[in-house]
Write a protein that holds these residues in place. Sequence first.
Motif, PDB file in Angstrom:
ATOM      1  N   LEU A  45      -6.240   7.563   0.213  1.00  0.00           N
ATOM      2  CA  LEU A  45      -6.462   6.412  -0.096  1.00  0.00           C
ATOM      3  C   LEU A  45      -7.319   6.409  -1.411  1.00  0.00           C
ATOM      4  O   LEU A  45      -8.347   6.930  -1.547  1.00  0.00           O
ATOM      5  CB  LEU A  45      -7.457   5.741   0.804  1.00  0.00           C
ATOM      6  CG  LEU A  45      -6.996   5.548   2.224  1.00  0.00           C
ATOM      7  CD1 LEU A  45      -8.224   5.055   3.223  1.00  0.00           C
ATOM      8  CD2 LEU A  45      -5.816   4.551   2.184  1.00  0.00           C
ATOM      9  N   ALA A  53      -1.941   4.020  -1.097  1.00  0.00           N
ATOM     10  CA  ALA A  53      -2.289   4.613   0.304  1.00  0.00           C
ATOM     11  C   ALA A  53      -0.798   5.434   0.693  1.00  0.00           C
ATOM     12  O   ALA A  53       0.265   4.887   0.783  1.00  0.00           O
ATOM     13  CB  ALA A  53      -2.217   3.495   1.262  1.00  0.00           C
ATOM     14  N   SER A  63       4.472   6.185   1.904  1.00  0.00           N
ATOM     15  CA  SER A  63       3.428   5.469   1.252  1.00  0.00           C
ATOM     16  C   SER A  63       3.474   3.947   1.605  1.00  0.00           C
ATOM     17  O   SER A  63       4.526   3.424   1.872  1.00  0.00           O
ATOM     18  CB  SER A  63       3.454   5.401  -0.229  1.00  0.00           C
ATOM     19  OG  SER A  63       4.486   4.954  -0.860  1.00  0.00           O
ATOM     20  N   VAL A  64       2.404   3.257   1.542  1.00  0.00           N
ATOM     21  CA  VAL A  64       2.656   1.873   1.802  1.00  0.00           C
ATOM     22  C   VAL A  64       1.895   1.178   0.507  1.00  0.00           C
ATOM     23  O   VAL A  64       0.780   1.662  -0.083  1.00  0.00           O
ATOM     24  CB  VAL A  64       1.862   1.257   2.946  1.00  0.00           C
ATOM     25  CG1 VAL A  64       2.713   1.745   4.298  1.00  0.00           C
ATOM     26  CG2 VAL A  64       0.534   1.541   3.264  1.00  0.00           C
ATOM     27  N   GLY A  65       1.925  -0.030   0.213  1.00  0.00           N
ATOM     28  CA  GLY A  65       1.087  -0.869  -0.677  1.00  0.00           C
ATOM     29  C   GLY A  65       1.805  -0.219  -2.234  1.00  0.00           C
ATOM     30  O   GLY A  65       2.676   0.264  -2.437  1.00  0.00           O
ATOM     31  N   HIS A 156      -8.266  -3.677   5.032  1.00  0.00           N
ATOM     32  CA  HIS A 156      -6.789  -3.703   4.521  1.00  0.00           C
ATOM     33  C   HIS A 156      -6.671  -1.899   4.484  1.00  0.00           C
ATOM     34  O   HIS A 156      -5.531  -1.804   4.719  1.00  0.00           O
ATOM     35  CB  HIS A 156      -6.914  -4.201   3.133  1.00  0.00           C
ATOM     36  CG  HIS A 156      -5.499  -3.862   2.407  1.00  0.00           C
ATOM     37  ND1 HIS A 156      -4.294  -4.480   2.783  1.00  0.00           N
ATOM     38  CD2 HIS A 156      -5.254  -3.058   1.492  1.00  0.00           C
ATOM     39  CE1 HIS A 156      -3.224  -4.018   2.130  1.00  0.00           C
ATOM     40  NE2 HIS A 156      -3.820  -3.267   1.267  1.00  0.00           N
ATOM     41  N   LEU A 157      -7.649  -1.316   4.010  1.00  0.00           N
ATOM     42  CA  LEU A 157      -7.253   0.251   3.941  1.00  0.00           C
ATOM     43  C   LEU A 157      -6.969   0.641   5.236  1.00  0.00           C
ATOM     44  O   LEU A 157      -6.085   1.603   5.427  1.00  0.00           O
ATOM     45  CB  LEU A 157      -8.529   0.699   3.185  1.00  0.00           C
ATOM     46  CG  LEU A 157      -8.614   0.648   1.799  1.00  0.00           C
ATOM     47  CD1 LEU A 157      -9.999   1.370   1.705  1.00  0.00           C
ATOM     48  CD2 LEU A 157      -7.515   0.818   0.887  1.00  0.00           C
ATOM     49  N   GLN A 159      -5.608  -0.827   8.027  1.00  0.00           N
ATOM     50  CA  GLN A 159      -4.145  -1.343   8.293  1.00  0.00           C
ATOM     51  C   GLN A 159      -3.194  -0.369   7.607  1.00  0.00           C
ATOM     52  O   GLN A 159      -2.389  -0.103   8.000  1.00  0.00           O
ATOM     53  CB  GLN A 159      -4.119  -3.022   7.746  1.00  0.00           C
ATOM     54  CG  GLN A 159      -4.849  -3.756   8.657  1.00  0.00           C
ATOM     55  CD  GLN A 159      -4.804  -5.222   8.277  1.00  0.00           C
ATOM     56  OE1 GLN A 159      -4.540  -5.523   6.760  1.00  0.00           O
ATOM     57  NE2 GLN A 159      -5.148  -6.031   8.956  1.00  0.00           N
ATOM     58  N   CYS A 160      -3.521  -0.069   6.342  1.00  0.00           N
ATOM     59  CA  CYS A 160      -2.647   0.834   5.591  1.00  0.00           C
ATOM     60  C   CYS A 160      -2.444   2.262   6.397  1.00  0.00           C
ATOM     61  O   CYS A 160      -1.288   2.771   6.434  1.00  0.00           O
ATOM     62  CB  CYS A 160      -3.109   1.141   4.218  1.00  0.00           C
ATOM     63  SG  CYS A 160      -3.047  -0.079   2.959  1.00  0.00           S
TER      64      CYS A 160
END
Length: 221
Positions: A45, A53, A63-65, A156-157, A159-160
């Motif tokens: 992160l 992320a 990765s996401v986001g 949010h992190l 959830q990532c």
Amino acid sequence: GLAGVMNERDASRIAAAFPYRHTAVTDDRPTALNGALGGKDGFLLSVGTGTIAAARTDGVFRSVGGWGFHVGDQASGSWIGREGLRNVLLCHDGFFAHSYLTRALLAKFNDDPNEIVAFSMSAKPGDYGAFAPDVVESARANDPVGQKIIRAGADHLQQCLTALRFKAGDALCLTGGVGPHYACFLPPETTSGLCERRGDALDGAFNFALTQLGKSTEVRT
């Protein structure tokens, strides 16, 4: 490892601009992950002005986001700063009670909410990020608005990590100007495998370069 390289067409166009025989171009997420974890499996992160992320599991990168400030980058320094100012205006309008944080942020605009609006018309992510330290410090001091913002970022992190199939005890590296501050706002099972970063994105890029070189020729020193 360049932010904004979104597809193979972008990568090929940039690679073609260099005079080298072999050039490999990626976005900044793989290099950041590779550098932080030293080429090992784990999760990253990286939270600064933006948010990354990413994970490497059995050598596979995911990765996401990381979609940029206007449509993403939740939990980032720019997001934190914008949320701080947004809450100032909500408090000014009477939706919530002012806190020490919102009054302090409003004072930076001469106690005039119209100056916040004028600022927002041309503000860039880094401009919003300049207010992130105020929000982070207020959250540590139990300011209710600061706590609300940082806890939303931490959610949010988390959830990532869930989307990346993180499990308790997995290696997790928090980097960036804001990332380490989230450690005390994440669940204990998430931070049980917390580790120091082994390098930065430049180290990750050099590691990738050495790997590519090793595939085609003998490395001599």
